[in-house]
Scaffold this active site. Structure first.
Site, mmCIF file in Angstrom:
data_model
loop_
_atom_site.group_PDB
_atom_site.id
_atom_site.type_symbol
_atom_site.label_atom_id
_atom_site.label_comp_id
_atom_site.label_asym_id
_atom_site.label_seq_id
_atom_site.Cartn_x
_atom_site.Cartn_y
_atom_site.Cartn_z
ATOM 1 N N LYS A 139 0.834 -1.200 0.000
ATOM 2 C CA LYS A 139 0.000 0.000 0.000
ATOM 3 C C LYS A 139 0.871 1.254 0.000
ATOM 4 C CE LYS A 139 -3.671 -1.926 2.990
ATOM 5 N NZ LYS A 139 -4.864 -1.713 2.159
ATOM 6 N N ARG B 221 -10.287 -11.521 2.523
ATOM 7 C CA ARG B 221 -11.249 -12.535 2.061
ATOM 8 C C ARG B 221 -10.617 -13.924 2.029
ATOM 9 N NH1 ARG B 221 -12.174 -9.230 -3.279
ATOM 10 N NH2 ARG B 221 -11.646 -7.655 -1.716
#
Length: 461
Positions: A240, A314
């Site tokens: 990120k 996820r």
């Protein structure tokens, strides 16, 4: 510090809650001194204002709290809490003006006004004490406040002190408080127990990945809560930018919220069988990081193409959900700070959720309004199923295009829940961006109060 109401027999100052339209009529019924005092003040019963009224000796004799208009209150979750900071120290009893239907919510907001994250600074807000309003369940409200404080504390704690090891300890402490059973698979034990995606996401960290499994209760319907416990998310090899990494200590907000909800359930002694599953990992970077274009095989046997290592939540949830699904609980709920797309869709204040059954959605939405814990239903939109099917594997963890990102993530998770009759997924933010009455800036509970309120109808309790 526990959040409690003052004893019912405590000497307390009367607190009159007033709307602007009622102020003139109320004032007309008071003594000449009180009318003069109010007239000389700027008090107009506006939302978030208060006025102390002295007695003959000059010490506080009573207080007024502005409750604003209905339109103003619709924009504020805890309307009365804004006035709390304006009151002099002491103990108060609400004597009139607070609608019965608002009493529980406003009492909770008052207690939460006393929350502060003091682990490093030691500073806590000073909040006057409140005698619980007539007709409210004081014990229940205290449980809600203390459970929310747990959630906020867990999210607010930086990853240096809230990694997978510390998150496991927080779960163990909670289990010990309420006599729950807990088991934890750690490191390579995850591979032996067939949790390959939890292991893959967390193996690059200094602190080994783990799956926390807590159980409480032996009778009643079965409820399983699954919370995303990514204690810090660098994004992995798809690292990120700094502007997106600053709040990643909150990426275990799903775990913090299910632990807060679990505390509510256990403290209230609900007649159900509770299970809490938390995959606790740190998505770090090292020679052992999982990579873009890797294909992972999940616990359920579905293969997953990794197209972005920053879509790791996820993956760990998928293994935990598949594990939970093997027991076929009556109700399964997952909570996760999963997608930025959910924030774009509904902002930070609403908790979006996904469920197939309309009756479940209706019950949750009604409970959200009733408990000042607002929810918004988003769809499991089946035409988007093709988007998460890359061809080279069964599933794609980060489909290209960027459209409907919260929906495609929810569809991905639903692939791992095939045998449980009722499954609800919450894509929460878990963070209050700026201070508001009863809500400090920082970690935030989203969804558990509404879920708790809906459980009797969802599980026939």
């Amino acid at each position: 510090m526990p959040f409690t109401f003052a004893a019912p027999d405590a000497r307390a100052l009367p607190l009159h809650v007033l709307e602007p339209d009622d102020l003139e009529a109320w004032t007309a019924q008071q003594s000449d001194f009180v009318r003069a005092w109010i007239g000389a003040s700027s008090f107009k019963a506006a939302l978030g204002t208060a006025l102390m009224i002295p007695g003959p000796d000059g010490t506080p004799d009573r207080a007024l709290a502005g409750y604003g208009s209905a339109k103003q209150r619709a924009r504020t979750r805890f309307a009365l809490a804004g006035a709390v900071a304006q009151l002099a120290p002491g103990t108060y009893r609400i004597t009139e003006g607070l609608p019965t239907e608002d009493a529980a919510t406003e009492a909770l907001g008052w207690l939460l006004s006393g929350y502060g994250f003091a682990r490093y600074s030691g500073a806590l807000p000073t909040v006057p004490a409140l005698v619980a309003p007539d007709g409210v369940d004081a014990t229940r409200i205290e449980i809600l406040a203390n459970s929310e404080a747990l959630t906020r504390d867990l999210i607010n704690t930086p990853a240096s002190d809230m990694g997978p090891v510390a998150l496991e300890q927080a779960a163990r402490d909670l289990a010990a408080d309420f006599g729950a059973q807990i088991a934890v698979a750690t490191g390579d034990e995850l591979l032996e127990a067939n949790f390959p995606m939890i292991h893959a996401v967390g193996r690059a960290s200094v602190e080994a990945p783990r799956l926390i499994d807590m159980r409480w209760g032996t009778t009643g319907p079965t409820l399983t809560l699954v919370g995303k416990g990514v204690c810090f998310d660098t994004g992995g090899l798809n690292i990120k930018p700094g502007s997106s990494m600053g709040l990643m200590k909150k990426d275990m907000g799903g775990a913090a919220n299910v632990l807060g909800l679990a505390r509510m359930i256990m403290a209230l002694g609900l007649n159900l069988q509770l299970r809490v599953l938390i995959p606790a990992v740190e998505n770090s970077i090292s020679a052992s990081s999982f990579r873009p274009q890797d294909i992972l095989t999940s616990r359920k046997g579905l293969t997953v193409e990794i197209n972005n290592t920053d879509a790791e939540g996820r993956l760990v949830l998928a293994d935990a959900l598949a594990f939970a699904d093997e027991e076929q609980p009556d109700l399964m709920i997952s909570m996760a700070t999963l997608t930025g797309a959910a924030r774009v869709a509904v902002g930070p204040d609403l908790a979006p959720f996904f469920v197939d059954e309309d009756a479940v959605a209706t019950a949750l939405e009604k409970s959200g309004r009733r408990t000042a814990d607002p929810l918004w239903r988003l769809p499991f939109w089946e035409p988007y199923e093709a988007v998460i099917e890359p061809g080279i594997a069964d599933l794609d963890n980060a489909p290209s295009g960027g459209f409907g990102g919260s929906i495609t993530a929810a569809l991905f998770l639903r692939r791992f829940v095939t045998d449980t009759p009722r499954y609800v997924h919450f894509d929460i933010y878990g963070w209050q961006p700026s201070p508001a009455p009863g809500r400090t800036k920082g970690g935030f509970l989203q969804g558990p109060r509404a879920i708790l309120d809906a459980l009797p109808s969802l599980l026939n309790l």
